[in-house]
Every structure is written in structure tokens, then in C-alpha cells.
Design an enzyme around this catalytic site. Structure first.
Site, PDB file in Angstrom:
ATOM      1  N   GLY A  77       0.861  -1.183   0.000  1.00 17.49           N
ATOM      2  CA  GLY A  77       0.000   0.000   0.000  1.00 17.49           C
ATOM      3  C   GLY A  77       0.888   1.220   0.000  1.00 17.49           C
ATOM      4  O   GLY A  77       1.128   1.873  -1.017  1.00 17.49           O
ATOM      5  N   TYR A 115      -0.441   8.837  15.460  1.00 19.55           N
ATOM      6  CA  TYR A 115       0.792   8.064  15.689  1.00 19.55           C
ATOM      7  C   TYR A 115       1.975   8.949  16.065  1.00 19.55           C
ATOM      8  O   TYR A 115       3.095   8.453  16.199  1.00 19.55           O
ATOM      9  CB  TYR A 115       1.208   7.309  14.418  1.00 19.55           C
ATOM     10  CG  TYR A 115       0.132   6.542  13.715  1.00 19.55           C
ATOM     11  CD1 TYR A 115      -0.459   5.428  14.312  1.00 19.55           C
ATOM     12  CD2 TYR A 115      -0.281   6.899  12.430  1.00 19.55           C
ATOM     13  CE1 TYR A 115      -1.444   4.709  13.643  1.00 19.55           C
ATOM     14  CE2 TYR A 115      -1.262   6.186  11.763  1.00 19.55           C
ATOM     15  CZ  TYR A 115      -1.835   5.098  12.378  1.00 19.55           C
ATOM     16  OH  TYR A 115      -2.805   4.398  11.719  1.00 19.55           O
ATOM     17  N   CYS A 155     -11.028  21.499  17.342  1.00 20.01           N
ATOM     18  CA  CYS A 155     -10.980  21.756  18.794  1.00 20.01           C
ATOM     19  C   CYS A 155     -10.388  20.585  19.565  1.00 20.01           C
ATOM     20  O   CYS A 155     -11.093  19.928  20.347  1.00 20.01           O
ATOM     21  CB  CYS A 155     -12.368  22.071  19.287  1.00 20.01           C
ATOM     22  SG  CYS A 155     -13.022  23.476  18.420  1.00 20.01           S
TER      23      CYS A 155
HETATM   24  N1  LLP Z   1      -1.913  -6.254   3.866  1.00 21.36           N
HETATM   25  C1  LLP Z   1      -2.510  -6.271   5.078  1.00 21.36           C
HETATM   26  C2  LLP Z   1      -3.119  -7.514   5.558  1.00 21.36           C
HETATM   27  C3  LLP Z   1      -2.546  -5.109   5.873  1.00 21.36           C
HETATM   28  O1  LLP Z   1      -3.108  -5.146   7.069  1.00 21.36           O
HETATM   29  C4  LLP Z   1      -1.943  -3.924   5.386  1.00 21.36           C
HETATM   30  C5  LLP Z   1      -1.982  -2.688   6.170  1.00 21.36           C
HETATM   31  C6  LLP Z   1      -1.342  -3.951   4.110  1.00 21.36           C
HETATM   32  C7  LLP Z   1      -1.349  -5.129   3.393  1.00 21.36           C
HETATM   33  C8  LLP Z   1      -0.662  -2.742   3.514  1.00 21.36           C
HETATM   34  O2  LLP Z   1       0.388  -2.329   4.295  1.00 21.36           O
HETATM   35  P1  LLP Z   1       1.428  -1.237   3.742  1.00 21.36           P
HETATM   36  O3  LLP Z   1       2.102  -1.829   2.541  1.00 21.36           O
HETATM   37  O4  LLP Z   1       0.658  -0.023   3.385  1.00 21.36           O
HETATM   38  O5  LLP Z   1       2.332  -1.010   4.887  1.00 21.36           O
HETATM   39  N2  LLP Z   1      -2.836   3.654   9.114  1.00 21.36           N
HETATM   40  C9  LLP Z   1      -1.474   3.228   9.335  1.00 21.36           C
HETATM   41  C10 LLP Z   1      -1.145   1.986   8.549  1.00 21.36           C
HETATM   42  C11 LLP Z   1      -2.071   0.829   8.802  1.00 21.36           C
HETATM   43  C12 LLP Z   1      -1.742  -0.392   7.972  1.00 21.36           C
HETATM   44  C13 LLP Z   1      -2.785  -1.420   8.093  1.00 21.36           C
HETATM   45  N3  LLP Z   1      -2.549  -2.580   7.307  1.00 21.36           N
HETATM   46  C14 LLP Z   1      -0.531   4.382   9.021  1.00 21.36           C
HETATM   47  O6  LLP Z   1      -1.008   5.452   8.644  1.00 21.36           O
HETATM   48  O7  LLP Z   1       0.682   4.251   9.170  1.00 21.36           O
END
Ligand code: LLP
Length: 403
Positions: free
Chosen positions: A261, A302, A328
Site C-alpha cells: 500500500g 501516531y 478543537c
Molecule cells: N496487507 C494487510 C493484511 C494489511 O493489514 C496492510 C496494512 C497492508 C497489506 C498494507 O500495508 P502497507 O504496505 O501499506 O504497509 N494507518 C497506518 C497503517 C495501517 C496499515 C494497516 N494494514 C498508518 O497510517 O501508518
């Protein structure tokens, strides 16, 4: 070079800007890294779920990793082929499972024994067979922020190795389940290779032990999680990442599924916000801007760092300021003690690395409409989501009152 000033004056602020060419380049880098084996890059839709973005990945040949039936529908709408769509997540409702089976996606990633029983039952009711993969929790510390760590038994995700084995045997004996894959995802924003390598080894060993009892899987789903540079982090190179994974798969004929992602979208995105004014509380200097935590939550949630670039005529010496929004909450900040020059009303701030978990984690808190989103490709700019109006925000509530 994207002309942020022009975009801000044409589309107003707060505004998200996405560089689709950057996303393509990241996609190609990762795809190339896995070329020694069959692979599918299943874009993690949650990172940035704008339909135009998902569509862009569809045209590059990506699959989609979805965590709700809404995301599955988005993937279909964006033109991702059903045989490249995965449905993951720790809690799926019966309706979601039913629809995923009816839509005949590649597989459902199952996260518990109880869920496997539900999927089996629903597939039976539909007189169908559901392809499944099981998410294994390898109990490895990914060494990332605790909120985005998922690969330890303390985290709610996946099942331990023994349960996984039992589940594969159960699935293999059921005429309504077809176990085709195995999955792990130990966390997000990973900057160290070792935990990934160790997890892959553990999971590949499980694949081998399943082979011995005649359970042959086809897909090795390594999740997402590759970290990116927000600041000066040392990150994992796609080639090293792929080699670490592929090194654990010797003598196994499996298609690798990767669910990136952030790697694909984070540094393709910018959040533009304008300075409303500066203010001083005692010794503390604040820059108050028109964007807020409801637009970009990561710093508040975070304590995440995002680089901020000021577009200003000011030539003053930088000083330490807190960049804050109008919401706020004291948690409504984009940066603390950040060095910026003296700023004037309407000066533009460009907040970097905002292409993942930015807009998607937004809300309407304080009855603020969410920002517009624009995409830039080959120098051409397109509005891909219009700004939410007050009418949008109250539309559903008015319908309720009219009933
Ligand atoms: N696959 C699974 C099963 C996941 O749970 C996630 C992300 C991804 C793929 C993709 O992960 P990435 O490649 O983006 O690291 N909101 C948080 C990140 C939460 C990620 C949740 N799962 C932030 O803003 O850092």
C-alpha cells in the site's frame, strides 16, 4: 515538477495531490524485483482508495487486497479482475463473506478457526466452494510503531502455526472449501528485513509440512508493509526484499502475492494547506492552517512525522513552530517544534508523504467537509474527488428526519 501554487489557487485548500507517474514507477520497481517467480502485486486499497487511484493500478496489471466488502466493490468498479482480488480482515460479516463467495474472487484470507467455520457454512448454503488462504501469525516482532504492528501473538491478527495446520486439514476435508494460499503480514512501515525473512521462513516451512500431508497450496501471500522514507529512515530496497522472500521458497512452486500500500502511494501524495495566521502563546509560536486532523490524522494518531515545505516569499530565519489546524483538540497538529520561516496569511504549506492513509483516514469531525483530491499524470491535472459541501455532510441526516 508539480506546480503546487497553481493547484492550490485553482482547486483551493485543503487539497490532496497525487502523482500517478510516481505510483507507476514504484509499481514497476517492485514488480521487477519479483520477476524470478510468478507474482501478483495486490494493491492494498485501504492505503488510498480513491477510485481513480485503484483504476490506475488496474491498468498497470495490479490485483487488490481488500479489507471490507466496500473495498471489494471498489476494486471491481475500478476494473481489477476478480481473479486478482483478495478479501482479508480480522472480522468479516456473514453478508460480506456471502458476497465475496458469489463474486468468485481469488480467495478469502481467513483469520480464525471460527471464521473458517462460518465461511464453510456460508459456502455450503450457497452450494458453492470457496477458495481460502489462512493468515498465519508467525509471532515475530516487526520493530515498527505498536499501532501498526500485527505479527505478534499479542496482536489480534491471524492464527498460530498449530491452529493454521488444523484449519488446513479441516478445509482440505470440506467439499465447500478449497485451501489455495497462505498469508502473513507482520506490520506496516517496516524498515528491517530480518523480521520479514524470519516470518517467510516459518510460513514456507508450514507450506512444506502441508505438502507432506498432500495439501498443495498455490499462493504465498507475503502481505504488505514495506516502509518508505518520511524523514531520513533507512528503507528496504525492493530487490533485497524480493530476494529475502524468494530465498525461502526454494523447491516450492508458488505464486507470490504481495500487498503493498504505502510503498506505492505514500510518497506520491501531497497535502496542501494554507496559512490562516500565526499566533504566540507565551514562548510558544503556532502557525494555524486551514487543514486539520480530520484531513490528515497520522501526526495526531501516531505522532507521525511528515515533512513540511513552505511556499512563501518570506526570507526570515526559520524558527521552531507548531503547525496546527482549526479542530478543537490539542492533538490537532501536523508538526511540533518544526523549523519554518515567518509566514503570512495565504502562504502555502506542502505536507509530504501524504498519499497513503491520508484522505482515507479522514473524517467529518467538527462538521468539516473532506478535502478535494486531484491527480497529476504526464503533466495533466484531473479533479478525482470534489470537495465535500455542507449539503453533503447533512444529506443523510435530513433524509432520516424526513422519514
Ligand atoms: N496487507 C494487510 C493484511 C494489511 O493489514 C496492510 C496494512 C497492508 C497489506 C498494507 O500495508 P502497507 O504496505 O501499506 O504497509 N494507518 C497506518 C497503517 C495501517 C496499515 C494497516 N494494514 C498508518 O497510517 O501508518
Amino acid at each position: 515538477m508539480i506546480n503546487f501554487k497553481e493547484l492550490a489557487s485553482e482547486y483551493k485548500t485543503p487539497l490532496y495531490v497525487y502523482d500517478l507517474d510516481y505510483m507507476s514507477a514504484q509499481y514497476q520497481k517492485l514488480k521487477e524485483a519479483f520477476k524470478a517467480k510468478k507474482s501478483i502485486l495486490a494493491y492494498a486499497v485501504k492505503a488510498n482508495s480513491n477510485l481513480s487511484v485503484v483504476k490506475h493500478f488496474a491498468t498497470l496489471g495490479a490485483g487488490a487486497d481488500c479489507v471490507s466488502i466496500g473495498e471489494v466493490r471498489r476494486a471491481f468498479l475500478a476494473g481489477i479482475p476478480k481473479y486478482k482480488i483478495i478479501f482479508s480482515g480480522v472480522g468479516k460479516s456473514d453478508d460480506e463473506i456471502r458476497e465475496a463467495i458469489q463474486k468468485d474472487i481469488l480467495y478469502i484470507n481467513v483469520e480464525s478457526e471460527a471464521e473458517l467455520a462460518r465461511v464453510n457454512l456460508i459456502a455450503k448454503e450457497l452450494d458453492s466452494t470457496c477458495r481460502i488462504s489462512i493468515r498465519v501469525n508467525p509471532n515475530i516482532d516487526p520493530k515498527t510503531h505498536p499501532y501498526i504492528s500485527t505479527g505478534l501473538h499479542d496482536n489480534k491478527f491471524g492464527v498460530d502455526l498449530n491452529s493454521a495446520k488444523r484449519m488446513y486439514i479441516f478445509a482440505n476435508n470440506s467439499e465447500h472449501l478449497d485451501p489455495v494460499g497462505i498469508h502473513f503480514h507482520i506490520g506496516s512501515q517496516l524498515t528491517q528485513l530480518q523480521p520479514i525473512r524470519e516470518s517467510a521462513e516459518i510460513v514456507a516451512d508450514l507450506v512444506r509440512s502441508l505438502q507432506k500431508i498432500n495439501i498443495e497450496l498455490k499462493f504465498f501471500d507475503i502481505g504488505g508493509g514495506i516502509g518508505v522514507k518520511y524523514d531520513d529512515e533507512t528503507t528496504i530496497k525492493p530487490y533485497d526484499y524480493a530476494q529475502a522472500i524468494l530465498g525461502t521458497l526454494t523447491a516450492l512452486d508458488l505464486t507470490v502475492i504481495c500487498e503493498p500500500g504505502r510503498f506505492l502511494t505514500a510518497n506520491a501524495g501531497y497535502f496542501l494547506t494554507k496559512v490562516l495566521y500565526e499566533k504566540q502563546n507565551g514562548d510558544k509560536k503556532f502557525v494555524v492552517v486551514d487543514g486539520a486532523m480530520n484531513d490528515l490524522l497520522r501526526p495526531a494518531l501516531y505522532g507521525a512525522y511528515h515533512k513540511i515545505e513552505a511556499i512563501t516569499e518570506s526570507t526570515s530565519e526559520p524558527r521552531a513552530v507548531d503547525v496546527v489546524g482549526p479542530v478543537c483538540e490539542s492533538g490537532d497538529f501536523f508538526a511540533k517544534n518544526y523549523l519554518l520561516p515567518e509566514l503570512q496569511h495565504n502562504d502555502l504549506l506542502v505536507i509530504h508523504s501524504a498519499g497513503s492513509y491520508g484522505f482515507g483516514m479522514g473524517s467529518n469531525y467538527n462538521t468539516r467537509g473532506r478535502s478535494a483530491e486531484v491527480a497529476v499524470q504526464n503533466g495533466e491535472v484531473k479533479l478525482i474527488r470534489r470537495r465535500e459541501s455542507f449539503e453533503d455532510l447533512v444529506a443523510l441526516e435530513l433524509e432520516f428526519l424526513e422519514d
